[in-house]
Design an enzyme around this catalytic site. Structure first.
Site, PDB file in Angstrom:
ATOM      1  N   ASP A  89       0.854  -1.183   0.000  1.00  0.00           N
ATOM      2  CA  ASP A  89       0.000   0.000   0.000  1.00  0.00           C
ATOM      3  C   ASP A  89       0.894   1.239   0.000  1.00  0.00           C
ATOM      4  O   ASP A  89       1.942   1.259   0.647  1.00  0.00           O
ATOM      5  CB  ASP A  89      -0.847   0.034   1.271  1.00  0.00           C
ATOM      6  CG  ASP A  89      -1.988  -0.967   1.266  1.00  0.00           C
ATOM      7  OD1 ASP A  89      -2.075  -1.766   0.323  1.00  0.00           O
ATOM      8  OD2 ASP A  89      -2.774  -0.964   2.227  1.00  0.00           O
ATOM      9  N   HIS A 146       5.077  -7.393  -0.518  1.00  0.00           N
ATOM     10  CA  HIS A 146       4.769  -8.646  -1.219  1.00  0.00           C
ATOM     11  C   HIS A 146       5.458  -8.689  -2.582  1.00  0.00           C
ATOM     12  O   HIS A 146       5.951  -7.681  -3.085  1.00  0.00           O
ATOM     13  CB  HIS A 146       3.251  -8.787  -1.378  1.00  0.00           C
ATOM     14  CG  HIS A 146       2.541  -8.999  -0.077  1.00  0.00           C
ATOM     15  ND1 HIS A 146       1.879 -10.166   0.231  1.00  0.00           N
ATOM     16  CD2 HIS A 146       2.406  -8.191   1.009  1.00  0.00           C
ATOM     17  CE1 HIS A 146       1.347 -10.074   1.451  1.00  0.00           C
ATOM     18  NE2 HIS A 146       1.649  -8.874   1.935  1.00  0.00           N
ATOM     19  N   SER A 247       8.519   2.983   4.946  1.00  0.00           N
ATOM     20  CA  SER A 247       9.611   3.419   4.095  1.00  0.00           C
ATOM     21  C   SER A 247       9.223   3.308   2.630  1.00  0.00           C
ATOM     22  O   SER A 247       8.094   3.604   2.260  1.00  0.00           O
ATOM     23  CB  SER A 247      10.876   2.615   4.389  1.00  0.00           C
ATOM     24  OG  SER A 247      11.996   3.234   3.803  1.00  0.00           O
TER      25      SER A 247
END
Length: 277
Positions: A89, A146, A247
């Site tokens: 995200d 991911h 980050s």
């Protein structure tokens, strides 16, 4: 570039980046109920975090702030789309072709793939003519990283560095930001050639983890290359790592990618399609 951005960037140079980040890490890992619940509830209020998507929606159920921040989501919260997907995200801050081995950091700023990947000339040459995409992880959303495509881990490279903030204000002003911060370079071999997943550390990011080796950073102040005896293959959409506080992920692809046209700084969710080969 605004005066505020310039001032915010300049003030970071003399700060003890690592000391501040490790101190933050102590608070984030504290399991005292009053401390961790105060931190969690303040964060939820500040960033308007939607806990309804979390596998554990009750904020006080998390043992530490870190456990809350790296919380798992419900199985159907992030569907996996076709093509190359967003690893997290956040916002897509830059994307495009690697021009003469250079990536775009912000308007007027570029940096080299060779420096980003730890200074290895031969490794950087594998990505000449390829593409890149940079995703800045949003504080309020899901914070695990991911796989954008299926790949088998070739090696992992720890590259020491500073811990500047990686928000847009700093990216607009600090030259070579992502190639000067502490980072973890993960090289995967895929059906479409190598893919580099670069997990970039930042101010108050206490640690970076991977699913195959646990917590990796912080390490000592010199580059370290790591290979693993057994093949580690991760399917597209599988978790590969996480930040303890947020980050940026920089992805490098050996082959050109046809990215879906989108405005810079547009929001994406993990699993959303970024484009295809």
């Amino acid at each position: 570039m605004t005066l505020y951005q310039k001032a915010f960037s300049l003030i970071q140079y003399p700060l003890p980046h690592h000391a501040l980040s490790r101190l933050t890490g102590l608070f984030a890992q504290c399991d005292n109920p009053w401390v961790k619940n105060t931190l969690i509830n303040a964060f939820i209020k500040r960033f308007n975090v939607d806990m309804s998507q979390a596998l554990e929606p009750e904020p006080t159920a998390y043992a530490t702030f870190n456990d809350f921040f790296t919380r798992a989501l419900k199985a159907d919260a992030r569907p996996i789309h076709e093509g190359i997907i967003s690893p997290a995200d956040g916002t897509v801050s830059q994307y495009g072709r690697l021009q003469a081995g250079q990536l775009v950091q912000a308007k007027g700023h570029t940096y080299s793939a060779q420096t980003l990947l730890g200074g290895d000339t031969e490794l950087a040459e594998e990505f000449l003519g390829g593409s890149f995409a940079t995703v800045y992880l949003s504080p309020k959303d899901y914070h695990r990283v991911h796989m954008p495509v299926t790949g088998t881990l070739r090696e992992m490279i720890y590259v020491p560095g500073r811990l500047f903030s990686v928000n847009q204000a700093t990216a607009n002003y600090v030259p070579g930001l992502f190639a000067r911060n502490e980072r973890l370079v993960c090289i995967f071999d895929t059906e479409q050639g190598p893919v580099a997943m670069v997990l970039v550390g930042a101010m108050i990011v206490a640690a970076i983890e991977t699913v195959w080796s646990g917590q990796v950073t912080p390490l000592s102040g010199y580059p370290q290359r790591m290979q693993f005896g057994q093949p580690i293959t991760l399917e597209k959409g599988a978790e590969m790592g996480r930040f303890k506080l947020g980050s940026t992920v920089v992805m490098c692809f050996a082959k050109p990618v046809s990215f879906t046209e989108r405005p810079l700084a547009s929001m994406v969710s993990m699993g959303e399609s970024l484009g295809c080969y």
